[in-house]
Design a protein around this motif. Structure first.
Motif, PDB file in Angstrom:
ATOM      1  N   ASP A   1      -3.690   1.122   3.785  1.00 16.87           N
ATOM      2  CA  ASP A   1      -2.536   0.699   2.996  1.00 16.87           C
ATOM      3  C   ASP A   1      -2.408   1.567   1.747  1.00 16.87           C
ATOM      4  O   ASP A   1      -3.197   2.506   1.530  1.00 16.87           O
ATOM      5  N   ARG A   2      -1.441   1.262   0.899  1.00 21.38           N
ATOM      6  CA  ARG A   2      -1.162   2.108  -0.258  1.00 21.38           C
ATOM      7  C   ARG A   2      -2.264   2.046  -1.313  1.00 21.38           C
ATOM      8  O   ARG A   2      -2.319   2.894  -2.198  1.00 21.38           O
ATOM      9  N   HIS A   3      -3.132   1.038  -1.218  1.00 24.00           N
ATOM     10  CA  HIS A   3      -4.245   0.927  -2.155  1.00 24.00           C
ATOM     11  C   HIS A   3      -5.504   1.611  -1.636  1.00 24.00           C
ATOM     12  O   HIS A   3      -6.522   1.626  -2.329  1.00 24.00           O
ATOM     13  N   GLY A   4      -5.444   2.134  -0.407  1.00 24.57           N
ATOM     14  CA  GLY A   4      -6.611   2.796   0.174  1.00 24.57           C
ATOM     15  C   GLY A   4      -7.507   1.879   0.961  1.00 24.57           C
ATOM     16  O   GLY A   4      -8.584   2.302   1.403  1.00 24.57           O
ATOM     17  N   CYS A   5      -7.103   0.612   1.143  1.00 21.60           N
ATOM     18  CA  CYS A   5      -7.890  -0.321   1.939  1.00 21.60           C
ATOM     19  C   CYS A   5      -7.796   0.054   3.418  1.00 21.60           C
ATOM     20  O   CYS A   5      -6.709   0.398   3.904  1.00 21.60           O
ATOM     21  N   HIS A   6      -8.913  -0.015   4.130  1.00 18.64           N
ATOM     22  CA  HIS A   6      -8.949   0.348   5.548  1.00 18.64           C
ATOM     23  C   HIS A   6      -8.928  -0.914   6.416  1.00 18.64           C
ATOM     24  O   HIS A   6      -9.485  -1.944   6.046  1.00 18.64           O
ATOM     25  N   TYR A   7      -8.318  -0.792   7.593  1.00 20.50           N
ATOM     26  CA  TYR A   7      -8.152  -1.924   8.503  1.00 20.50           C
ATOM     27  C   TYR A   7      -8.555  -1.523   9.919  1.00 20.50           C
ATOM     28  O   TYR A   7      -8.253  -0.401  10.361  1.00 20.50           O
TER      29      TYR A   7
END
Length: 221
Positions: A131-137
């Motif tokens: 996502d735009r915050h750099g969180c990975h999924y």
């Protein structure tokens, strides 16, 4: 028990888990408001479990969102079955990105692996997202076409595998289902209090660019 053995035991179990209803002799034992499912209980072992929801069915009262069709014609022509066609449509039209508002990448499809305490599973397609915050999924996807239905069994085992394999990553389970009228139903599912619940549901229809309704596009805002 003296019963004649079916020709393909594995297909019988698969059908009862994902495709057909249980015999009435089993359904009659369900408490009110509960349904039987068959969960994996280790390698080549299964158990009956009571849950509040067994199959996820698309709602009929949701608006359909038109999306420009980006599926290559050669893929449509040579897709081997409904499931493969659906996975290709989801991939080439970036429906995971649109649905989740993430940037995602297909890592592998038809991933056969094992989950501790459950046994062997198969994930139809696995995506990685950011996502735009750099969180990975980690994003396991199950795709159902034809007579198959979205099963809570597969959702629970997909999420269990993600928790086992990627413990520091947020998992978001996605299911896709062909609907009448050449529509695709997309679901995000989660497990809460050991029950699978619908987080979000959207219906998409792929149309040629010249078939988009300009007024509808404006209204989507």
């Amino acid at each position: 028990m003296g019963l004649p053995a079916p020709k393909n035991l594995g297909d019988l179990i698969y059908s009862l888990r994902y495709r057909t209803s249980f015999p009435q002799a089993i359904l009659s034992t369900q408490p009110q408001g509960m349904e039987w499912i068959i969960e994996g209980a280790g390698r080549a072992r299964y158990r009956f479990v009571l849950v509040r929801l067994n199959r996820i069915l698309p709602r009929e009262d949701l608006v359909t969102i038109n999306i420009p069709d980006s599926t290559p014609e050669v893929i449509r022509k040579y897709a081997l079955d409904d499931e493969q066609a659906l996975l290709a449509i989801v991939r080439y039209n970036r429906l995971i990105d649109i649905f989740l508002s993430l940037t995602t990448y297909s890592l592998q499809n038809h991933l056969r692996t094992t989950v501790q305490g459950i046994g062997q599973i198969e994930i139809d397609e696995l995506y990685m997202g950011i996502d735009r915050h750099g969180c990975h999924y980690s994003i396991p996807v199950q795709a159902k076409g034809g007579t198959d239905q979205i099963s809570v069994v597969q959702t629970k085992q997909d999420l269990a595998w993600c928790a086992q394999k990627f413990p520091g990553m947020r998992a978001r389970a996605i299911s896709a289902q062909f609907m009448a009228g050449e529509r695709v139903a997309m679901f995000e599912l989660t497990v809460e209090d050991d029950m699978v619940k619908v987080v979000e549901e959207r219906h998409y229809k792929l149309v040629p660019a010249n078939g988009l309704d300009s007024a509808a596009v404006i209204n989507y805002r």
